[in-house]
Write a protein that holds these residues in place. Structure first.
Motif, short mmCIF file in Angstrom:
data_model
loop_
_atom_site.label_atom_id
_atom_site.label_comp_id
_atom_site.label_asym_id
_atom_site.label_seq_id
_atom_site.Cartn_x
_atom_site.Cartn_y
_atom_site.Cartn_z
N GLY A 41 0.82 -1.22 0.00
CA GLY A 41 0.00 0.00 0.00
C GLY A 41 0.85 1.26 0.00
O GLY A 41 0.56 2.22 -0.71
N VAL A 42 1.93 1.22 0.79
CA VAL A 42 2.83 2.38 0.83
C VAL A 42 3.44 2.62 -0.55
O VAL A 42 3.50 3.76 -1.03
CB VAL A 42 3.95 2.18 1.88
N ILE A 43 3.83 1.52 -1.20
CA ILE A 43 4.42 1.66 -2.54
C ILE A 43 3.42 2.31 -3.50
O ILE A 43 3.75 3.22 -4.26
CB ILE A 43 4.89 0.28 -3.07
N ILE A 44 2.15 1.83 -3.41
CA ILE A 44 1.11 2.41 -4.28
C ILE A 44 0.93 3.90 -3.98
O ILE A 44 0.92 4.75 -4.88
CB ILE A 44 -0.23 1.67 -4.08
N THR A 45 0.80 4.23 -2.69
CA THR A 45 0.59 5.63 -2.30
C THR A 45 1.73 6.51 -2.80
O THR A 45 1.51 7.57 -3.40
CB THR A 45 0.44 5.75 -0.77
N VAL A 46 2.96 6.04 -2.56
CA VAL A 46 4.12 6.83 -2.97
C VAL A 46 4.17 6.97 -4.50
O VAL A 46 4.44 8.05 -5.03
CB VAL A 46 5.43 6.20 -2.44
N THR A 47 3.86 5.88 -5.20
CA THR A 47 3.90 5.92 -6.66
C THR A 47 2.85 6.89 -7.21
O THR A 47 3.14 7.71 -8.09
CB THR A 47 3.62 4.52 -7.26
N TYR A 48 1.62 6.79 -6.67
CA TYR A 48 0.54 7.64 -7.18
C TYR A 48 0.81 9.11 -6.85
O TYR A 48 0.65 9.99 -7.68
CB TYR A 48 -0.81 7.20 -6.61
N ALA A 49 1.20 9.36 -5.60
CA ALA A 49 1.47 10.75 -5.21
C ALA A 49 2.68 11.27 -5.98
O ALA A 49 2.63 12.34 -6.61
CB ALA A 49 1.71 10.85 -3.71
N ASP B 88 -4.19 1.32 -2.03
CA ASP B 88 -3.15 2.16 -1.43
C ASP B 88 -3.18 1.95 0.08
O ASP B 88 -3.85 1.02 0.56
CB ASP B 88 -3.39 3.63 -1.79
N ILE B 89 -2.51 2.77 0.85
CA ILE B 89 -2.47 2.57 2.31
C ILE B 89 -3.89 2.48 2.88
O ILE B 89 -4.22 1.56 3.63
CB ILE B 89 -1.69 3.72 3.00
N THR B 90 -4.73 3.44 2.49
CA THR B 90 -6.10 3.46 3.00
C THR B 90 -6.89 2.25 2.51
O THR B 90 -7.67 1.64 3.27
CB THR B 90 -6.81 4.75 2.57
N GLY B 91 -6.70 1.87 1.28
CA GLY B 91 -7.38 0.70 0.71
C GLY B 91 -7.03 -0.56 1.49
O GLY B 91 -7.91 -1.36 1.85
N VAL B 92 -5.74 -0.73 1.76
CA VAL B 92 -5.29 -1.90 2.52
C VAL B 92 -5.87 -1.86 3.93
O VAL B 92 -6.36 -2.87 4.45
CB VAL B 92 -3.74 -1.94 2.57
N ALA B 93 -5.85 -0.69 4.55
CA ALA B 93 -6.38 -0.55 5.91
C ALA B 93 -7.86 -0.93 5.95
O ALA B 93 -8.31 -1.65 6.86
CB ALA B 93 -6.18 0.88 6.41
#
Lengths: 266, 231
Positions: free
Chosen positions: B16-24, B178-183
């Motif tokens: 999720g962190v990887i997704i968040t960082v990639t998208y942002a 992303d982080i929120t999605g995983v959470a």
């Protein structure tokens, strides 16, 4: 002593014409600023431009490299006509940007507020235009910067930023920046007007040295001593026209126009 | 507190962190450069450029990011056939594409205003000095105006990055993990809402303050000319 230099300059009649201005007009809205100004200058001339605030002297100077666009008039700089034409509908139009940039690279300008680029060191301020505009090699540009920094007494400040220097030092750096372009003519727009009184002298000294080298200079100034002692010709502006002009002996003498006499003695 | 659920979910959180960082990061990087022409158009005297850029900025700053995301992701479905014809349906059917597409357009609008503010704040006299030296329009932008505008706009841009990192959490509603999605997924499976979202919040905090630390270094470099100044 200085009058001897002036007379020498004057007598040298067949020097190359460096600047010619004819029929320069400019107004801001309904207020006319320049009302038909005609001037010519030869290589080696040091011309002081004096007059009270609002008389059009700064606007005149700023028109000479089209930092300000006039509304009518022709300007020749080192034999080349500035690429401007006047359209009834669109006003003044720059007809050839490349040409203008090329002419500007031969005309140095020193401003009242120095206008150094604050995010660049003094070194970077000095070499930017020579490298980018004139295509001078880096080593050559830096060597030339060293030369003019030495000459203006600023060598030890080469890595400083403009904000870390005094006004007088900044103005000397700005003069060095103009010199690094090896200009054929240098325009000074009230170069000492923003300086504390005790810093005026150091800048005038540098300018006097340039005049003694025979550089062509046009200096808008309130420094009457400079106009009288360093320049070989003085233009007195009043209400957008050159009301009186001549060698300092005339402008500061008894035969000048009444307004001029009143102004220089004020 | 159910720590085990979080520990078990750790690999998914890392994804999720990887997704968040990639998208942002991806949207910010593209937006940073796309914003430059938009900012120039906004200050342009050409009417078409001015109105086009102003309309764009007004829309993306004036409407919620979530609404824009729905508009692109669900709205594209209505133009399924048309998009198919021009070969774009393969992109617009994908949540990841719609997410980055919308995030980029959104941050571009905000960043263009930061650029515009920075460009307009440069004292006219510095630009005049550059023109008087014979610099061309491009050289003027490249060597004087952009570096100056970047220095002026950087603190505001740091804010934009911080907002953008947090705004990416919205993409979880169109099923991006992303982080929120995983959470959300871990929370609802094991009924550990409190633990999952607290951990997600900690991850965002880490990302945001990691960036702010980096931004301070950049700011020091951009503002090195302001050190030891007399005024």
């Amino acid at each position: 002593m200085s009058s001897i230099i002036n007379d020498e300059r004057k007598s040298n009649a067949d020097r190359q014409e460096q600047l010619r201005v004819s029929g320069l007009y400019k107004s801001y809205g309904d207020t006319p600023v320049l009302h038909g100004v005609n001037v010519s200058a030869c290589a080696g001339d040091v011309i002081s431009v004096i007059g009270s605030s609002g008389s059009g002297k700064s606007t005149f100077l700023r028109c000479l490299n089209l930092i300000e666009t006039p509304e009518a008039g022709e300007i020749f700089m080192s034999g080349e006509k500035l690429p401007i034409s006047y359209d009834h509908k669109r006003g003044a139009v720059i007809t050839n940007k490349n040409k203008l940039q090329q002419i500007r690279s031969k005309v140095g300008m020193v401003f009242q507020d120095f206008n150094l680029w604050p995010h660049k060191t003094i070194y970077e301020n000095l070499v930017l235009a020579p490298i980018k505009v004139k295509g001078v090699k880096k080593e050559v540009a830096y060597a030339s910067a060293d030369h003019y920094l030495n000459k203006t007494g600023l060598y030890e400040k080469k890595d400083a930023y403009p904000g870390q220097m005094s006004g007088g030092q900044q103005q000397r750096a700005a003069i060095a920046r103009a010199l690094c372009m090896e200009p054929e003519i240098i325009l000074f727009d009230e170069p000492t007007s923003s300086l504390d009184p005790e810093l005026v002298g150091e800048v005038l000294l540098v300018m006097k040295a340039l005049a003694d080298e025979g550089r062509t200079m046009i200096v808008v100034t309130h420094e009457m001593a400079f106009a009288r002692e360093v320049s070989n010709r003085v233009l007195f502006f009043r209400n957008g026209v050159i009301e009186d002009q001549g060698p300092p002996s005339h402008i500061f003498g008894e035969n000048a126009s009444d307004a001029c006499t009143k102004f220089v003695n004020a | 507190m159910n720590i085990n659920a979080i520990i078990e979910g750790l690999p998914r959180f890392i994804d999720g962190v990887i997704i968040t960082v990639t998208y942002a990061g991806g949207s910010l990087l593209i937006g940073f450069f796309m914003a430059i022409p938009v900012a120039l158009m906004r200050s342009s005297r050409n009417r078409f450029f001015y109105w086009f850029s102003t309309g764009y900025v007004t829309f993306f700053r004036g409407t919620p990011l979530l609404a824009q995301l729905f508009l692109v992701y669900y709205g594209a479905g209505q133009f399924h056939h048309e998009l198919d014809v021009i070969g774009l349906w393969d992109f617009f059917r994908e949540p990841w594409f719609c997410a980055i597409f919308t995030l980029t357009l959104n941050t571009t609008a905000y960043t263009s205003e930061i650029w515009r503010g920075g460009l307009q704040a440069i004292p006219k006299a510095e630009i005049e000095a550059a023109r008087a030296c014979g610099l061309s329009d491009f050289q003027l932008l490249r060597h004087i105006m952009f570096p100056r505008a970047l220095g002026i706009g950087w603190p505001a841009y740091t804010n934009e990055v911080v907002y953008q990192i947090q705004a990416t959490s919205l993409v979880s509603v169109i099923s991006v993990m992303d982080i929120t999605g995983v959470a959300r997924s871990i929370a609802s499976r094991d009924f550990v809402y409190y633990e999952a979202f607290l951990f997600a919040a900690a991850l965002y905090l880490l990302l945001v303050y990691g960036f702010i630390a980096f931004s301070r270094l950049v700011e020091k470099k951009l503002h090195r000319h302001l050190k030891d100044t007399t005024t």
